[in-house]
Design a protein around this motif. Structure first.
Motif, PDB file in Angstrom:
ATOM      1  N   ASP A 146      76.861  45.007 -28.907  1.00 53.26           N
ATOM      2  CA  ASP A 146      75.565  44.479 -28.472  1.00 53.26           C
ATOM      3  C   ASP A 146      74.684  45.559 -27.864  1.00 53.26           C
ATOM      4  OD1 ASP A 146      77.258  44.765 -26.397  1.00 53.26           O
ATOM      5  OD2 ASP A 146      76.562  43.019 -25.288  1.00 53.26           O
ATOM      6  N   MET A 147      75.086  46.822 -28.039  1.00 49.32           N
ATOM      7  CA  MET A 147      74.257  47.916 -27.561  1.00 49.32           C
ATOM      8  C   MET A 147      73.802  48.770 -28.744  1.00 49.32           C
ATOM      9  SD  MET A 147      76.167  49.214 -24.130  1.00 49.32           S
ATOM     10  CE  MET A 147      75.049  50.593 -23.921  1.00 49.32           C
ATOM     11  N   PRO A 148      72.608  49.305 -28.649  1.00 49.10           N
ATOM     12  CA  PRO A 148      72.139  50.145 -29.748  1.00 49.10           C
ATOM     13  C   PRO A 148      72.934  51.437 -29.813  1.00 49.10           C
ATOM     14  CG  PRO A 148      70.589  50.210 -27.925  1.00 49.10           C
ATOM     15  CD  PRO A 148      71.610  49.154 -27.602  1.00 49.10           C
ATOM     16  N   PRO A 149      73.095  52.012 -30.988  1.00 52.40           N
ATOM     17  CA  PRO A 149      73.862  53.248 -31.128  1.00 52.40           C
ATOM     18  C   PRO A 149      73.203  54.392 -30.373  1.00 52.40           C
ATOM     19  CG  PRO A 149      73.334  52.307 -33.276  1.00 52.40           C
ATOM     20  CD  PRO A 149      72.573  51.536 -32.250  1.00 52.40           C
ATOM     21  N   THR A 150      74.052  55.242 -29.800  1.00 51.57           N
ATOM     22  CA  THR A 150      73.557  56.409 -29.089  1.00 51.57           C
ATOM     23  C   THR A 150      73.872  57.651 -29.899  1.00 51.57           C
ATOM     24  OG1 THR A 150      74.126  55.283 -27.050  1.00 51.57           O
ATOM     25  CG2 THR A 150      73.570  57.605 -26.870  1.00 51.57           C
ATOM     26  N   ALA A 151      72.902  58.515 -30.019  1.00 50.27           N
ATOM     27  CA  ALA A 151      73.114  59.757 -30.744  1.00 50.27           C
ATOM     28  C   ALA A 151      73.988  60.677 -29.905  1.00 50.27           C
ATOM     29  CB  ALA A 151      71.790  60.421 -31.049  1.00 50.27           C
ATOM     30  N   VAL A 152      75.140  61.046 -30.411  1.00 53.08           N
ATOM     31  CA  VAL A 152      76.024  61.944 -29.680  1.00 53.08           C
ATOM     32  C   VAL A 152      75.823  63.387 -30.117  1.00 53.08           C
ATOM     33  CG1 VAL A 152      77.764  60.231 -29.174  1.00 53.08           C
ATOM     34  CG2 VAL A 152      77.889  61.518 -31.312  1.00 53.08           C
ATOM     35  N   SER A 153      75.017  63.571 -31.135  1.00 48.57           N
ATOM     36  CA  SER A 153      74.726  64.925 -31.571  1.00 48.57           C
ATOM     37  C   SER A 153      73.274  64.989 -31.980  1.00 48.57           C
ATOM     38  CB  SER A 153      75.611  65.305 -32.757  1.00 48.57           C
ATOM     39  OG  SER A 153      75.132  64.678 -33.921  1.00 48.57           O
ATOM     40  N   THR A 154      72.743  66.177 -31.862  1.00 47.38           N
ATOM     41  CA  THR A 154      71.411  66.372 -32.416  1.00 47.38           C
ATOM     42  C   THR A 154      71.560  66.475 -33.925  1.00 47.38           C
ATOM     43  OG1 THR A 154      71.661  68.721 -32.040  1.00 47.38           O
ATOM     44  CG2 THR A 154      70.439  67.489 -30.378  1.00 47.38           C
ATOM     45  N   THR A 155      70.475  66.591 -34.607  1.00 43.11           N
ATOM     46  CA  THR A 155      70.532  66.641 -36.058  1.00 43.11           C
ATOM     47  C   THR A 155      71.351  67.845 -36.505  1.00 43.11           C
ATOM     48  OG1 THR A 155      68.410  67.730 -35.978  1.00 43.11           O
ATOM     49  CG2 THR A 155      68.414  65.376 -36.481  1.00 43.11           C
ATOM     50  N   LEU A 156      72.242  67.600 -37.436  1.00 40.94           N
ATOM     51  CA  LEU A 156      73.105  68.657 -37.932  1.00 40.94           C
ATOM     52  C   LEU A 156      72.472  69.322 -39.141  1.00 40.94           C
ATOM     53  CD1 LEU A 156      76.411  66.604 -37.794  1.00 40.94           C
ATOM     54  CD2 LEU A 156      75.555  68.161 -36.061  1.00 40.94           C
ATOM     55  N   GLY A 157      73.023  70.440 -39.494  1.00 42.48           N
ATOM     56  CA  GLY A 157      72.537  71.131 -40.686  1.00 42.48           C
ATOM     57  C   GLY A 157      71.609  72.266 -40.336  1.00 42.48           C
ATOM     58  N   ASP A 158      71.341  73.075 -41.310  1.00 41.68           N
ATOM     59  CA  ASP A 158      70.488  74.229 -41.049  1.00 41.68           C
ATOM     60  C   ASP A 158      69.255  74.196 -41.903  1.00 41.68           C
ATOM     61  OD1 ASP A 158      72.881  76.365 -42.806  1.00 41.68           O
ATOM     62  OD2 ASP A 158      71.946  74.436 -43.275  1.00 41.68           O
ATOM     63  N   CYS A 197      65.284  63.341 -46.171  1.00 37.50           N
ATOM     64  CA  CYS A 197      65.455  64.791 -46.100  1.00 37.50           C
ATOM     65  C   CYS A 197      66.921  65.204 -46.108  1.00 37.50           C
ATOM     66  CB  CYS A 197      64.740  65.357 -44.875  1.00 37.50           C
ATOM     67  SG  CYS A 197      65.487  64.877 -43.312  1.00 37.50           S
ATOM     68  N   GLY A 198      67.821  64.248 -46.002  1.00 37.28           N
ATOM     69  CA  GLY A 198      69.238  64.580 -46.102  1.00 37.28           C
ATOM     70  C   GLY A 198      69.853  65.064 -44.809  1.00 37.28           C
ATOM     71  N   THR A 199      69.101  65.025 -43.702  1.00 38.26           N
ATOM     72  CA  THR A 199      69.653  65.437 -42.420  1.00 38.26           C
ATOM     73  C   THR A 199      70.743  64.464 -41.988  1.00 38.26           C
ATOM     74  OG1 THR A 199      67.546  66.400 -41.790  1.00 38.26           O
ATOM     75  CG2 THR A 199      69.093  65.931 -40.011  1.00 38.26           C
ATOM     76  N   ARG A 200      71.834  65.039 -41.482  1.00 39.40           N
ATOM     77  CA  ARG A 200      72.946  64.190 -41.052  1.00 39.40           C
ATOM     78  C   ARG A 200      72.980  64.093 -39.535  1.00 39.40           C
ATOM     79  NH1 ARG A 200      75.197  65.962 -45.932  1.00 39.40           N
ATOM     80  NH2 ARG A 200      76.270  64.309 -47.035  1.00 39.40           N
TER      81      ARG A 200
END
Ligand code: ZN
Length: 67
Positions: free
Chosen positions: A55-67, A43-46
């Motif tokens: 050794d740690m899984p990535p943490t989302a520092v932002s919710t999905t961007l875009g409109d 869907c192209g969401t960034r």
């Protein structure tokens, strides 16, 4: 009078509830860790992730961007 309503769970087809297929567009090493810029290939969401430690899984520092 009672109209028999069958339990028909109709999910809205317009609702995007697919599991994002995150693809890493770019990664930048910072003092806090590796910042990952990911994009959903469907869907192209960034989104921006940060991997503090390898050794740690990535943490989302932002919710999905875009409109
Ligand atoms: Zn998506």
């Amino acid at each position: 009078m009672h109209t028999s309503s069958t339990e028909n769970s109709t999910l809205s087809p317009t609702l995007q509830t697919h599991e994002h297929a995150w693809l890493t567009e770019s990664a930048h090493r910072t003092s806090d860790g590796t910042v990952l810029y990911v994009r959903c290939g469907e869907c192209g969401t960034r989104r921006v992730d940060i991997a503090a430690h390898t050794d740690m899984p990535p943490t989302a520092v932002s919710t999905t961007l875009g409109d």
